[in-house]
Design an enzyme around this catalytic site. Sequence first.
Site, PDB file in Angstrom:
ATOM      1  N   HIS A   1       2.530 -13.099  -5.463  1.00 16.66           N
ATOM      2  CA  HIS A   1       1.609 -12.826  -4.571  1.00 16.66           C
ATOM      3  C   HIS A   1       0.890 -14.980  -4.964  1.00 16.66           C
ATOM      4  CE1 HIS A   1      -1.772 -11.718  -2.099  1.00 16.66           C
ATOM      5  NE2 HIS A   1      -1.414 -10.090  -2.123  1.00 16.66           N
TER       6      HIS A   1
ATOM      7  N   ASP B   1      -1.922  -9.968   8.555  1.00 20.33           N
ATOM      8  CA  ASP B   1      -1.896  -8.878   6.887  1.00 20.33           C
ATOM      9  C   ASP B   1      -0.664  -7.620   7.406  1.00 20.33           C
ATOM     10  OD1 ASP B   1      -2.410  -8.475   4.567  1.00 20.33           O
ATOM     11  OD2 ASP B   1      -4.136  -8.176   4.931  1.00 20.33           O
TER      12      ASP B   1
ATOM     13  N   HIS C   1      -0.723  -2.603  -4.499  1.00 16.77           N
ATOM     14  CA  HIS C   1       0.014  -3.511  -5.278  1.00 16.77           C
ATOM     15  C   HIS C   1      -0.309  -3.390  -6.916  1.00 16.77           C
ATOM     16  CE1 HIS C   1       0.173  -6.522  -2.545  1.00 16.77           C
ATOM     17  NE2 HIS C   1      -1.123  -6.819  -2.103  1.00 16.77           N
TER      18      HIS C   1
ATOM     19  N   GLU D   1       5.472 -12.799   0.648  1.00 14.21           N
ATOM     20  CA  GLU D   1       4.861 -11.136  -0.146  1.00 14.21           C
ATOM     21  C   GLU D   1       6.589 -11.048   0.139  1.00 14.21           C
ATOM     22  OE1 GLU D   1       0.886  -9.117  -0.880  1.00 14.21           O
ATOM     23  OE2 GLU D   1       0.821 -10.714   0.780  1.00 14.21           O
TER      24      GLU D   1
ATOM     25  N   ARG E   1       0.692  -0.968   0.264  1.00 14.46           N
ATOM     26  CA  ARG E   1      -0.564  -0.114   0.025  1.00 14.46           C
ATOM     27  C   ARG E   1       0.863   1.360  -0.105  1.00 14.46           C
ATOM     28  NH1 ARG E   1      -2.267  -3.554   2.735  1.00 14.46           N
ATOM     29  NH2 ARG E   1      -4.749  -4.406   2.294  1.00 14.46           N
TER      30      ARG E   1
END
Length: 385
Positions: free
Chosen positions: A210, A282, A136, A347, A111
Site C-alpha cells: 500500500h 478508489d 485490509h 494496489e 474489502r
Amino acid sequence: MLRISPLFLMTFLLCACTGGGESPSAHVKQENFGVTPDGDSVDLYTLTNPNGVTMEVTNYGGIITSLRVPDRTGTLDDVVLGFDSLSAYTSTAYRAANPYFGALIGRYGNRIAGGTFSLNGTTYTLATNNGPNHLHGGREGFDQVVWSAEPFQKDDRVGIVFSHTSPDGHGGYPGRLDVEVTYTLTPDNTVAFDYHATTTKATPVNLTQHSYFNLDGDGDGPILDHELQLYADRFTPVDSTLIPTGELRSVAGTPFDFTEPTPIGARIENTNKQLEYGGGYDHNFVLAEHPSDTLRLAARVYEPDTGRLLTVRTTEPGVQFYSGNFLDGSFSGKGELYEKREGLALETQHFPNSPNQPHFPSTILRPDEEYTSRTTYQFSVRDAQ
Ligand code: GLA
C-alpha cells in the site's frame, strides 16, 4: 597546526561515499527504529542499489518509509508518503484513521462485505473496520505485525525476506497462515514484491502493498497532474460502501477510461455516481486477460515536470487505483502535511469481496496449495516532450 581546506574535505567525503568516484555498490544498512507499544524492538533497513537509489523499510508492517529515485536530471527525491519515526505509525490517532502508508497488507487486501463470508458450509465473521465492511485484514492486519526479517545481498540486488505466521483463527480467519514476502531492489531501479503463503485450512488470501506515490516528491502538492495509464478496459463498479456490485463494467466513455495516458485530475470532478461513491478514484480495475503466473503490465504513471515514470507489473488480475481521497492534512510525515490527493496508490490484487462473489477469480487458498504472487514497481525517466 594542520589546516584542511573545505574543498579538500568535501571532495574526500564524496569519494568516501561513492567508493572513490565509482558508482556505489549495492548494500543494506540495518539500524534500530524504536520499540512498539507492545514492547517489540523493530529495525529500519536502508537498501541502496548501484545507482544510489535508496529504499527505507521497517519490519513493523513491512512499511516502506522512504524511496528516493532520480528525476530526468538525475536528482534523487523521496517519492513515497510516510513518516521518519516508528511512533508516528503506532500512534492511536494514526491507527484509528489508518491510511496504510507504505504497508504490507493482509490477510485480505481491500474489502469483504459485512466482514463475513461462508466457506465449506461454515460462516466466518471478521472485524468491520471500514463502515459496515472489513478492510485490509481488519484491526490487527499485517500492516501492524512485527515481521521476522532477513536482509540479503546477491550481487547487485539487495532485499529483505519478511516472514510471519498468522495463527489459526486470527482476526476470525480460518487456518494458520505461513507468509513470506520478499522485497528486492534491483540495479534497474525496480522494487519487486514476491509473496508466498501456505495454510492449514481453506482460507481467503489477498496480499498487497500500500505505498502512496507522488512522483514530484512527497509533500509536493497533489498528484492530479500525474498522467496515468491503466491496462484495463473494465472496472468493478461499487456501492456506496465501496463493495463491488459484481458487474465488470466497460471503462469506454467514462472517467474510468485510462487506456490512454490521461492526467488523473482531468475528469476526477466529473458528475459521476462512481466518482461520488469513491470521493474520486478508489476502484478495482480488471487487468487484461493473461496467463496468471507471468507478469503483466498493469499501470504507468508519468509526472511531466520531473520526468519520473513508474511502471507497475503484476501476476494479479486486478489493481485498485486509489487517488488519496481520504488524505486530509491530519498527518504530516517527514516534515510535510499530507493533504487530499497528495499521493496515489496502485494496489495489485484479486478483486475486492471475492469470497462473496463466486464469479470473481477465487481468493481461496487450500492446504494442498501454495499462494504465490509477484508485483514490480519500476522507476525510470522520460525526456521532456
Ligand atoms: C484502500 C481503500 C481506500 C482507503 C485506503 C486507505 O485503498 O480502497 O478506500 O481505505 O485503502 O485509506
